[in-house]
Design a protein around this motif. Structure first.
Motif, PDB file in Angstrom:
ATOM      1  N   ASP A 147       0.817  -1.210   0.000  1.00 17.28           N
ATOM      2  CA  ASP A 147       0.000   0.000   0.000  1.00 17.28           C
ATOM      3  C   ASP A 147       0.851   1.260   0.000  1.00 17.28           C
ATOM      4  OD1 ASP A 147      -2.407  -1.404  -0.045  1.00 17.28           O
ATOM      5  OD2 ASP A 147      -2.484  -1.574   2.140  1.00 17.28           O
ATOM      6  N   GLU A 148       1.974   1.232   0.711  1.00 18.93           N
ATOM      7  CA  GLU A 148       2.869   2.398   0.721  1.00 18.93           C
ATOM      8  C   GLU A 148       3.459   2.646  -0.661  1.00 18.93           C
ATOM      9  OE1 GLU A 148       5.859   3.364   3.579  1.00 18.93           O
ATOM     10  OE2 GLU A 148       4.850   2.221   5.154  1.00 18.93           O
ATOM     11  N   LYS A 150       2.062   1.864  -3.567  1.00 18.44           N
ATOM     12  CA  LYS A 150       0.990   2.400  -4.405  1.00 18.44           C
ATOM     13  C   LYS A 150       0.710   3.865  -4.078  1.00 18.44           C
ATOM     14  CE  LYS A 150      -2.798   0.240  -5.021  1.00 18.44           C
ATOM     15  NZ  LYS A 150      -4.057  -0.500  -4.751  1.00 18.44           N
ATOM     16  N   ALA A 151       0.752   4.220  -2.807  1.00 21.02           N
ATOM     17  CA  ALA A 151       0.378   5.570  -2.391  1.00 21.02           C
ATOM     18  C   ALA A 151       1.487   6.592  -2.625  1.00 21.02           C
ATOM     19  CB  ALA A 151      -0.014   5.556  -0.909  1.00 21.02           C
ATOM     20  N   ASN A 152       2.746   6.149  -2.646  1.00 17.48           N
ATOM     21  CA  ASN A 152       3.836   7.124  -2.631  1.00 17.48           C
ATOM     22  C   ASN A 152       4.800   7.070  -3.810  1.00 17.48           C
ATOM     23  OD1 ASN A 152       3.549   8.350   0.235  1.00 17.48           O
ATOM     24  ND2 ASN A 152       3.489   6.134   0.618  1.00 17.48           N
ATOM     25  N   LEU A 153       4.837   5.962  -4.534  1.00 16.24           N
ATOM     26  CA  LEU A 153       5.830   5.854  -5.612  1.00 16.24           C
ATOM     27  C   LEU A 153       5.367   6.624  -6.838  1.00 16.24           C
ATOM     28  CD1 LEU A 153       8.504   4.637  -6.532  1.00 16.24           C
ATOM     29  CD2 LEU A 153       7.235   2.659  -7.363  1.00 16.24           C
ATOM     30  N   GLN A 154       6.177   7.599  -7.238  1.00 18.62           N
ATOM     31  CA  GLN A 154       5.860   8.388  -8.429  1.00 18.62           C
ATOM     32  C   GLN A 154       6.052   7.557  -9.685  1.00 18.62           C
ATOM     33  OE1 GLN A 154       8.509  11.710  -8.084  1.00 18.62           O
ATOM     34  NE2 GLN A 154       7.341  12.695  -6.457  1.00 18.62           N
ATOM     35  N   ASN A 155       5.296   7.897 -10.705  1.00 21.23           N
ATOM     36  CA  ASN A 155       5.350   7.132 -11.946  1.00 21.23           C
ATOM     37  C   ASN A 155       6.362   7.735 -12.912  1.00 21.23           C
ATOM     38  OD1 ASN A 155       4.771   5.223 -13.829  1.00 21.23           O
ATOM     39  ND2 ASN A 155       2.661   5.823 -14.178  1.00 21.23           N
ATOM     40  N   ASN A 156       7.580   7.930 -12.433  1.00 17.46           N
ATOM     41  CA  ASN A 156       8.630   8.503 -13.285  1.00 17.46           C
ATOM     42  C   ASN A 156       9.962   7.758 -13.157  1.00 17.46           C
ATOM     43  OD1 ASN A 156       9.283   9.320 -10.725  1.00 17.46           O
ATOM     44  ND2 ASN A 156       9.148  11.521 -11.132  1.00 17.46           N
ATOM     45  N   PHE A 157       9.875   6.493 -12.749  1.00 12.96           N
ATOM     46  CA  PHE A 157      11.082   5.672 -12.654  1.00 12.96           C
ATOM     47  C   PHE A 157      11.073   4.625 -13.764  1.00 12.96           C
ATOM     48  CE2 PHE A 157      10.736   7.292  -8.322  1.00 12.96           C
ATOM     49  CZ  PHE A 157      12.028   7.731  -8.103  1.00 12.96           C
ATOM     50  N   ASP A 171       2.310 -10.703  -3.378  1.00 12.70           N
ATOM     51  CA  ASP A 171       2.120 -11.973  -4.075  1.00 12.70           C
ATOM     52  C   ASP A 171       1.955 -11.734  -5.580  1.00 12.70           C
ATOM     53  OD1 ASP A 171      -0.427 -10.911  -4.339  1.00 12.70           O
ATOM     54  OD2 ASP A 171      -1.357 -12.290  -2.919  1.00 12.70           O
ATOM     55  N   THR A 172       1.574 -12.762  -6.296  1.00 12.59           N
ATOM     56  CA  THR A 172       1.464 -12.670  -7.753  1.00 12.59           C
ATOM     57  C   THR A 172       0.484 -11.591  -8.186  1.00 12.59           C
ATOM     58  OG1 THR A 172       1.902 -15.050  -7.901  1.00 12.59           O
ATOM     59  CG2 THR A 172       1.008 -13.984  -9.848  1.00 12.59           C
ATOM     60  N   GLU A 173      -0.700 -11.582  -7.581  1.00  8.25           N
ATOM     61  CA  GLU A 173      -1.730 -10.629  -7.996  1.00  8.25           C
ATOM     62  C   GLU A 173      -1.329  -9.194  -7.681  1.00  8.25           C
ATOM     63  OE1 GLU A 173      -4.220 -11.374  -9.905  1.00  8.25           O
ATOM     64  OE2 GLU A 173      -3.474 -13.431  -9.869  1.00  8.25           O
ATOM     65  N   LYS A 174      -0.724  -8.974  -6.520  1.00  7.22           N
ATOM     66  CA  LYS A 174      -0.289  -7.620  -6.168  1.00  7.22           C
ATOM     67  C   LYS A 174       0.830  -7.144  -7.086  1.00  7.22           C
ATOM     68  CE  LYS A 174      -1.604  -7.740  -1.281  1.00  7.22           C
ATOM     69  NZ  LYS A 174      -1.112  -7.727   0.127  1.00  7.22           N
ATOM     70  N   LEU A 175       1.714  -8.054  -7.460  1.00  3.30           N
ATOM     71  CA  LEU A 175       2.797  -7.679  -8.369  1.00  3.30           C
ATOM     72  C   LEU A 175       2.234  -7.325  -9.744  1.00  3.30           C
ATOM     73  CD1 LEU A 175       5.788  -7.302  -8.859  1.00  3.30           C
ATOM     74  CD2 LEU A 175       5.988  -9.750  -9.301  1.00  3.30           C
ATOM     75  N   ARG A 176       1.258  -8.084 -10.200  1.00  2.00           N
ATOM     76  CA  ARG A 176       0.616  -7.765 -11.480  1.00  2.00           C
ATOM     77  C   ARG A 176      -0.070  -6.407 -11.415  1.00  2.00           C
ATOM     78  NH1 ARG A 176      -2.011 -13.799 -12.421  1.00  2.00           N
ATOM     79  NH2 ARG A 176      -0.127 -14.784 -13.271  1.00  2.00           N
ATOM     80  N   GLU A 177      -0.635  -6.090 -10.260  1.00  2.00           N
ATOM     81  CA  GLU A 177      -1.286  -4.783 -10.089  1.00  2.00           C
ATOM     82  C   GLU A 177      -0.256  -3.659 -10.171  1.00  2.00           C
ATOM     83  OE1 GLU A 177      -4.093  -2.407  -6.830  1.00  2.00           O
ATOM     84  OE2 GLU A 177      -3.839  -4.585  -6.681  1.00  2.00           O
ATOM     85  N   LEU A 178       0.911  -3.862  -9.561  1.00  2.00           N
ATOM     86  CA  LEU A 178       1.966  -2.848  -9.632  1.00  2.00           C
ATOM     87  C   LEU A 178       2.450  -2.656 -11.072  1.00  2.00           C
ATOM     88  CD1 LEU A 178       4.156  -3.611  -6.470  1.00  2.00           C
ATOM     89  CD2 LEU A 178       2.624  -1.660  -6.841  1.00  2.00           C
TER      90      LEU A 178
END
Length: 238
Positions: A147-148, A150-157, A171-178
Motif C-alpha cells: 500500500d505504501e 501504491k500511495a507514494n511511488l511516483q510514476n517517473n522511474f 504476491d502474484t496478484e499484487k505484483l501484477r497490479e503494480l
C-alpha cells in the motif's frame, strides 16, 4: 541434308508450340487455383490487434543495449523486462541488485531501490558504500508495504527494484497490479530461496517474469532468460 534441316525446324516449331500451350494451361490453372483459394479463404481484415505474419515480422521493439558483463549475463532485454532474483540469506543477492541498479541509473534512466527488508539501515549503507552506488538517477526508499508503494511511488522511474517480495508481502496478484500501475517501468524483484534453491512463494511470478536469476555463494546464474541463453554467470564480488 535440306530435308533433314526442314524436319528439325518443324520439330522445333512443334516443341515451341507445345511449350506455349503448356504455359497457357499452367497459367490458367494458377489463376483458377487463386480464384478458388480466394473463394475458399476470404481476405482477413487486419487492425491494431490482428496483423499479418509479414507485418509482424517487420515490427520493431525497443530494447536496452547492455554492455560488457551485463550484456553477457542478460543480453538486450525489452524496456519493460521483469527480472526475478532469489537466493538464501547472505548469498549476495542484494549486493548484486544494487550493482545492477547503479548500472541502470548510469546508462539507462531513473532507478529506485525499494529497501523494504533492510530499510534505511547501516547494513544497507555498507552495501551501497562497498559498491560505490551513488548517482544522480539512483534513489533509495524504505517503503514497508504494498500500500505504501501504491500511495507514494511516483510514476517517473524507468526501473523499480523491490527488496523483497517476502517482506512486503507482495504476491502474484499484487505484483501484477503494480506492473499495471507502472506500465512503462521494468521491475526487478528480490525473494528468498527455499532450502532446495527454489524461489519462495508462488512459481507464477517466475512464469510471468522474463529473466530468473539465482544467487548462490555470490555467483548469480540465469535459470531463465527470454532474451539470451540461460546458464550465464556473474561473479558478484569480482
Amino acid at each position: 541434308e535440306i530435308l533433314e534441316g526442314l524436319k528439325q525446324k518443324a520439330e522445333l516449331a512443334e516443341n515451341n508450340n507445345a511449350t506455349e500451350i503448356n504455359a497457357t494451361v499452367n497459367n490458367t490453372d494458377v489463376l483458377t487455383n487463386e480464384t478458388a483459394s480466394k473463394e475458399k479463404y476470404p481476405e482477413i481484415e487486419t487492425n491494431d490487434r490482428i496483423m499479418s505474419s509479414k507485418a509482424f515480422r517487420e515490427m520493431t521493439y525497443p530494447a536496452l543495449i547492455f554492455q560488457n558483463r551485463w550484456n553477457n549475463l542478460f543480453g538486450e532485454p525489452s524496456n519493460t523486462f521483469h527480472l526475478v532474483v532469489h537466493g538464501k540469506p547472505g548469498e549476495g543477492k542484494s549486493t548484486f541488485c544494487i550493482q545492477f541498479a547503479l548500472y541502470l541509473a548510469k546508462h539507462h534512466g531513473n532507478t529506485i531501490y525499494i529497501s523494504g527488508e533492510e530499510g534505511f539501515s547501516k547494513t544497507l549503507q555498507q552495501k551501497v558504500n562497498m559498491t560505490n552506488a551513488e548517482h544522480p538517477r539512483l534513489f533509495f526508499t524504505d517503503f514497508k508495504s504494498f500500500d505504501e508503494i501504491k500511495a507514494n511511488l511516483q510514476n517517473n522511474f524507468h526501473f523499480i527494484f523491490i527488496d523483497s517480495l517476502d517482506t512486503l508481502r507482495i504476491d502474484t496478484e499484487k505484483l501484477r497490479e503494480l506492473k499495471a500501475l507502472y506500465p512503462a517501468s521494468a521491475f526487478i524483484t528480490i525473494s528468498q530461496s527455499t532450502k532446495d534453491g527454489k524461489m519462495r512463494g508462488s512459481q507464477e511470478i517466475i512464469h510471468d517474469a522474463d529473466i530468473e536469476v539465482c544467487v548462490s555463494s555470490a555467483v548469480a546464474i540465469t535459470n531463465k532468460n527470454r532474451f539470451k541463453e540461460k546458464g550465464m554467470e556473474y561473479l558478484v564480488f569480482q
